[in-house]
Design a protein around this motif. Structure first.
Motif, short mmCIF file in Angstrom:
data_model
loop_
_atom_site.label_atom_id
_atom_site.label_comp_id
_atom_site.label_asym_id
_atom_site.label_seq_id
_atom_site.Cartn_x
_atom_site.Cartn_y
_atom_site.Cartn_z
N ASN A 110 13.77 -6.39 -10.64
CA ASN A 110 14.07 -5.01 -10.98
C ASN A 110 13.75 -4.70 -12.44
O ASN A 110 13.42 -3.56 -12.77
CB ASN A 110 15.55 -4.71 -10.71
CG ASN A 110 15.78 -4.11 -9.34
OD1 ASN A 110 15.40 -2.98 -9.07
ND2 ASN A 110 16.39 -4.88 -8.45
N THR A 111 13.85 -5.71 -13.30
CA THR A 111 13.60 -5.48 -14.72
C THR A 111 12.18 -5.85 -15.13
O THR A 111 11.86 -5.87 -16.32
CB THR A 111 14.59 -6.30 -15.57
OG1 THR A 111 14.48 -7.69 -15.21
CG2 THR A 111 16.01 -5.83 -15.35
N SER A 112 11.33 -6.13 -14.15
CA SER A 112 9.95 -6.53 -14.44
C SER A 112 9.01 -5.34 -14.54
O SER A 112 7.80 -5.51 -14.67
CB SER A 112 9.44 -7.49 -13.37
OG SER A 112 10.22 -8.67 -13.34
N GLY A 113 9.55 -4.13 -14.45
CA GLY A 113 8.71 -2.94 -14.53
C GLY A 113 8.03 -2.65 -13.23
O GLY A 113 8.30 -3.27 -12.20
N ALA A 114 7.10 -1.69 -13.26
CA ALA A 114 6.39 -1.28 -12.06
C ALA A 114 5.47 -2.39 -11.59
O ALA A 114 4.72 -2.96 -12.37
CB ALA A 114 5.60 -0.01 -12.34
N LEU A 115 5.54 -2.73 -10.30
CA LEU A 115 4.75 -3.82 -9.74
C LEU A 115 3.80 -3.27 -8.68
O LEU A 115 3.65 -2.06 -8.50
CB LEU A 115 5.69 -4.88 -9.17
CG LEU A 115 6.64 -5.51 -10.21
CD1 LEU A 115 7.69 -6.37 -9.55
CD2 LEU A 115 5.84 -6.33 -11.20
N THR A 116 3.15 -4.20 -7.94
CA THR A 116 2.14 -3.78 -6.97
C THR A 116 2.56 -4.19 -5.56
O THR A 116 3.64 -4.73 -5.35
CB THR A 116 0.79 -4.43 -7.31
OG1 THR A 116 0.94 -5.85 -7.30
CG2 THR A 116 0.31 -3.98 -8.67
N GLY A 117 1.65 -3.96 -4.60
CA GLY A 117 1.93 -4.33 -3.22
C GLY A 117 3.09 -3.53 -2.66
O GLY A 117 3.21 -2.33 -2.90
N ASP A 118 3.97 -4.21 -1.91
CA ASP A 118 5.13 -3.52 -1.34
C ASP A 118 6.10 -3.03 -2.41
O ASP A 118 6.97 -2.19 -2.13
CB ASP A 118 5.87 -4.45 -0.37
CG ASP A 118 5.21 -4.46 1.01
OD1 ASP A 118 4.21 -3.73 1.19
OD2 ASP A 118 5.69 -5.19 1.90
N LEU A 119 5.97 -3.56 -3.63
CA LEU A 119 6.84 -3.14 -4.72
C LEU A 119 6.26 -1.98 -5.52
O LEU A 119 6.87 -1.52 -6.49
CB LEU A 119 7.12 -4.32 -5.65
CG LEU A 119 7.91 -5.48 -5.04
CD1 LEU A 119 7.96 -6.66 -6.00
CD2 LEU A 119 9.33 -5.05 -4.70
N ASP A 120 5.08 -1.53 -5.14
CA ASP A 120 4.45 -0.42 -5.85
C ASP A 120 5.33 0.83 -5.76
O ASP A 120 5.77 1.20 -4.67
CB ASP A 120 3.08 -0.14 -5.22
CG ASP A 120 2.22 0.76 -6.11
OD1 ASP A 120 2.76 1.75 -6.64
OD2 ASP A 120 1.03 0.48 -6.25
N PRO A 121 5.60 1.50 -6.87
CA PRO A 121 6.44 2.70 -6.84
C PRO A 121 5.93 3.80 -5.91
O PRO A 121 6.72 4.65 -5.47
CB PRO A 121 6.40 3.18 -8.30
CG PRO A 121 6.19 1.93 -9.08
CD PRO A 121 5.25 1.10 -8.24
N ILE A 122 4.65 3.78 -5.56
CA ILE A 122 4.14 4.81 -4.64
C ILE A 122 4.74 4.67 -3.24
O ILE A 122 4.61 5.59 -2.42
CB ILE A 122 2.60 4.78 -4.54
CG1 ILE A 122 2.12 3.47 -3.91
CG2 ILE A 122 1.96 4.99 -5.89
CD1 ILE A 122 0.63 3.49 -3.59
N LYS A 123 5.41 3.55 -2.97
CA LYS A 123 6.07 3.36 -1.67
C LYS A 123 7.33 4.22 -1.55
O LYS A 123 7.95 4.28 -0.49
CB LYS A 123 6.44 1.89 -1.47
CG LYS A 123 5.26 0.92 -1.52
CD LYS A 123 4.35 1.09 -0.33
CE LYS A 123 3.24 0.03 -0.35
NZ LYS A 123 2.33 0.16 0.83
N GLY A 124 7.75 4.85 -2.66
CA GLY A 124 8.91 5.72 -2.62
C GLY A 124 10.23 5.00 -2.63
O GLY A 124 11.25 5.56 -2.19
N MET A 125 10.24 3.74 -3.14
CA MET A 125 11.46 2.95 -3.13
C MET A 125 11.87 2.54 -4.56
O MET A 125 12.63 1.58 -4.73
CB MET A 125 11.27 1.71 -2.26
CG MET A 125 11.05 2.02 -0.78
SD MET A 125 12.50 2.71 0.04
CE MET A 125 13.49 1.22 0.30
N TYR A 126 11.37 3.25 -5.56
CA TYR A 126 11.70 2.92 -6.95
C TYR A 126 12.30 4.13 -7.62
O TYR A 126 11.69 5.20 -7.64
CB TYR A 126 10.43 2.45 -7.69
CG TYR A 126 10.69 1.93 -9.08
CD1 TYR A 126 11.27 0.68 -9.27
CD2 TYR A 126 10.33 2.68 -10.19
CE1 TYR A 126 11.49 0.19 -10.56
CE2 TYR A 126 10.55 2.20 -11.48
CZ TYR A 126 11.14 0.96 -11.66
OH TYR A 126 11.36 0.48 -12.93
#
Length: 232
Positions: free
Chosen positions: A119-135
């Motif tokens: 959570n504190t690693s900043g914006a990530l990629t893949g399923d953790l990409d903020p464009i997934k609408g889960m951040y």
């Protein structure tokens, strides 16, 4: 057909065969969303144990840090183990992990949600990409589970309910761990049901219908969310 065209066809056949073989050889987690005994479908109506009629429009959930323990005391831990289950994307419900084998599985462990370090690693990629609408944002981090829909029981705009469960700061650390004891050979997929009826049976929608930030209520609903997961 020219030699170049024949070569392209052979390469495509090889890729298709390799992909198919890889999927067949993989031990996977197969999540099946349901409502009581019925396979769940978005935008369909269901009746909860509390007699609320509900229509679910969104269900997304992070599953992370998947671990399999075997009877020979070996352990498989998936690397970069972050998966977003999304009912709008059925492919996301099948997670290939490792090769099938004749070993005996004794325990399956995974988290619902995202750990505080990620959570504190900043914006990530893949399923953790903020464009997934889960951040949400840096201070509130990822939404571990999102359930949205409508119910006549909700005295809200358009009778909507929205549950966005997350939070990584103590005392409101909303990630939850699931542990299953198994006695199963690792030669076939592990099927896990997610029964949303078990979640809504703990909620009076007329009173609780919108959780959008980390806090005490999100923690309580995160506890309820663990009751949805069952081995099949």
């Amino acid at each position: 057909m020219s030699k170049k065209e024949i070569l392209v066809v052979l390469v495509l056949l090889f890729c298709f065969k390799s992909t198919a073989q890889s999927k067949n050889d993989s031990l996977s987690l197969n999540f099946k969303a349901k409502f009581n005994t019925l396979p769940i479908e978005l935008n369909q109506s269901y009746t909860t144990k509390n007699k609320d009629t509900i229509t679910i429009t969104t269900f997304r959930c992070y599953v992370s840090n998947i671990e399999i323990q075997y009877s020979d005391h070996t352990i498989f831990k998936e690397k970069n183990s972050y998966h977003l289950l999304d009912l709008e994307n059925p492919v996301s419900l099948l997670i290939p992990l490792t090769l099938k084998s004749n070993k005996q599985i004794t325990k399956l462990i995974f988290n619902i949600g995202i750990d505080s370090l990620t959570n504190t690693s900043g914006a990530l990629t893949g399923d953790l990409d903020p464009i997934k609408g889960m951040y949400w944002a840096w201070q509130s981090g990822y939404i571990n589970m999102k359930i949205e829909g409508t119910s006549p029981s909700c005295h809200t705009r358009k009778h909507e309910f929205q549950f966005h469960l997350g939070g990584y700061f103590q005392p409101y650390y909303a990630m939850r761990q699931i542990k299953f004891e198994l006695d199963k050979r690792a030669d076939n997929d592990i099927t896990i049901a997610i029964d949303l009826n078990d979640f809504f049976s703990n909620i009076q929608l007329s009173e609780t219908n919108s959780i959008m930030i980390p806090g005490k209520q999100a923690m309580q609903l995160a506890d309820y969310s663990t009751k949805m997961f069952h081995l099949e």
